[in-house]
Design an enzyme around this catalytic site. Structure first.
Site, PDB file in Angstrom:
ATOM      1  N   CYS A 144       0.809  -1.223   0.000  1.00 25.54           N
ATOM      2  CA  CYS A 144       0.000   0.000   0.000  1.00 25.54           C
ATOM      3  C   CYS A 144       0.846   1.279   0.000  1.00 25.54           C
ATOM      4  O   CYS A 144       1.466   1.595  -1.013  1.00 25.54           O
ATOM      5  CB  CYS A 144      -0.970  -0.058   1.166  1.00 25.54           C
ATOM      6  SG  CYS A 144      -2.410   0.977   0.938  1.00 25.54           S
ATOM      7  N   HIS A 193      -2.942  -5.854   2.788  1.00 26.94           N
ATOM      8  CA  HIS A 193      -2.614  -5.780   4.223  1.00 26.94           C
ATOM      9  C   HIS A 193      -3.197  -6.999   4.919  1.00 26.94           C
ATOM     10  O   HIS A 193      -3.741  -7.891   4.295  1.00 26.94           O
ATOM     11  CB  HIS A 193      -3.322  -4.567   4.851  1.00 26.94           C
ATOM     12  CG  HIS A 193      -2.818  -3.236   4.465  1.00 26.94           C
ATOM     13  ND1 HIS A 193      -1.649  -2.707   4.933  1.00 26.94           N
ATOM     14  CD2 HIS A 193      -3.382  -2.268   3.694  1.00 26.94           C
ATOM     15  CE1 HIS A 193      -1.511  -1.465   4.463  1.00 26.94           C
ATOM     16  NE2 HIS A 193      -2.544  -1.182   3.705  1.00 26.94           N
TER      17      HIS A 193
END
Ligand code: GLN
Length: 267
Positions: free
Chosen positions: A103, A218
């Protein structure tokens, strides 16, 4: 966090956790814990070093780099510091080191991230891609099919006592408003099955350059994707020692977590 075990083979994997104090969201640290734990189970020594703002990046020292996610504010701080490490970091990737970025970390390794208010956060251009802030928050479990080349390599290194069919997917949790667009020659890590991935538009997720991987997964990624964890460990070992066969582990709990996270994407 540094962890060492004695091993018959005297293999060592040196892990560099980039900016752990600024870039660590939604359980990203679990990826480090997984790498260390799985190495222990494989009887491989590990060291974990934290490299953050103002620290020197020793290019000879590390086998695996990990760069987690963070909010736009942290990304601005890290972007400034990262420029001073860019040359060394890009050189080690050219020489075959392994890197996993997630990310915000993934975005900072691209050319730039332009936030919704027009601020351009400079990346280091390791991945030929860029990210644009958007009004959509992409927040959900993200299920992808790995690209064929990676799938094939995973299959050749991952061994478990649990499965006879090798997994070709990854499951994680995404939470980003930045939309990433890959340059023409940059390969995606995989294709979106469920979720948004890079931008919610073209079904691509993540990027691969040499042994550097970027993604929006994640949650943490590696505990519930043991095949990908061992794949990264194998790559790191191969660069230093040549091809090393990892022993099969009992990953029954890991595969339960993998499957149950996938089930949640269908609700
Ligand atoms: N700030 C970035 C975005 O929203 C990254 C967020 C993150 O790392 N979770 O796109």
């Amino acid at each position: 966090m540094a962890s060492t075990v004695t091993t018959r083979f005297d293999l060592v994997v040196n892990i560099c956790h980039l900016y752990p104090d600024l870039m660590d969201t939604y359980g990203d640290k679990g990826n480090i814990i997984t790498l260390v734990k799985r190495c222990q189970w494989h009887r491989i020594k590990t060291t974990v070093s934290h490299v953050s703002v103002g620290d020197k990046l020793d290019p000879e020292k590390y086998d695996i780099y990990f760069f987690g996610g963070g909010q736009d504010r942290q990304q601005v701080i890290v972007s400034h510091d990262l420029q001073s490490k860019a040359k060394n970091l890009k050189a080690v990737i050219e020489r075959g080191s392994t890197l996993l970025s997630i990310c915000g970390g993934y975005q900072l390794l691209q050319n730039y991230f332009k936030t919704l208010d027009g601020t351009e956060i400079r990346g280091i251009g390791l991945f030929d891609a860029h990210t644009l802030g958007s009004t959509t928050r992409m927040i959900q479990n993200l299920h992808i099919k790995l690209n064929d080349e990676v799938s094939h390599q995973v299959k050749s290194v991952y061994r478990t006592t649990e499965l006879s069919i090798y997994p070709t997917d990854l499951i994680g949790f995404e939470n980003h408003s930045g939309k990433t667009y890959l340059g023409k020659s940059l390969k995606p890590l995989g294709k979106v099955i469920r979720g948004a991935g890079n931008n919610g538009e073209d079904k691509t997720e993540g990027a691969i350059y040499k042994n550097a991987f970027g993604c929006y997964l994640h949650g943490s990624l590696l505990p519930k994707n043991p095949h990908f964890a061992d794949y990264l460990i194998s790559k790191a070992l191969q660069r230093r020692y040549g091809k090393i066969k990892l022993k099969p582990l009992d990953d029954s709990i890991e595969w339960q977590a993998h499957k149950s996270a996938i089930e949640r994407t269908k609700r």
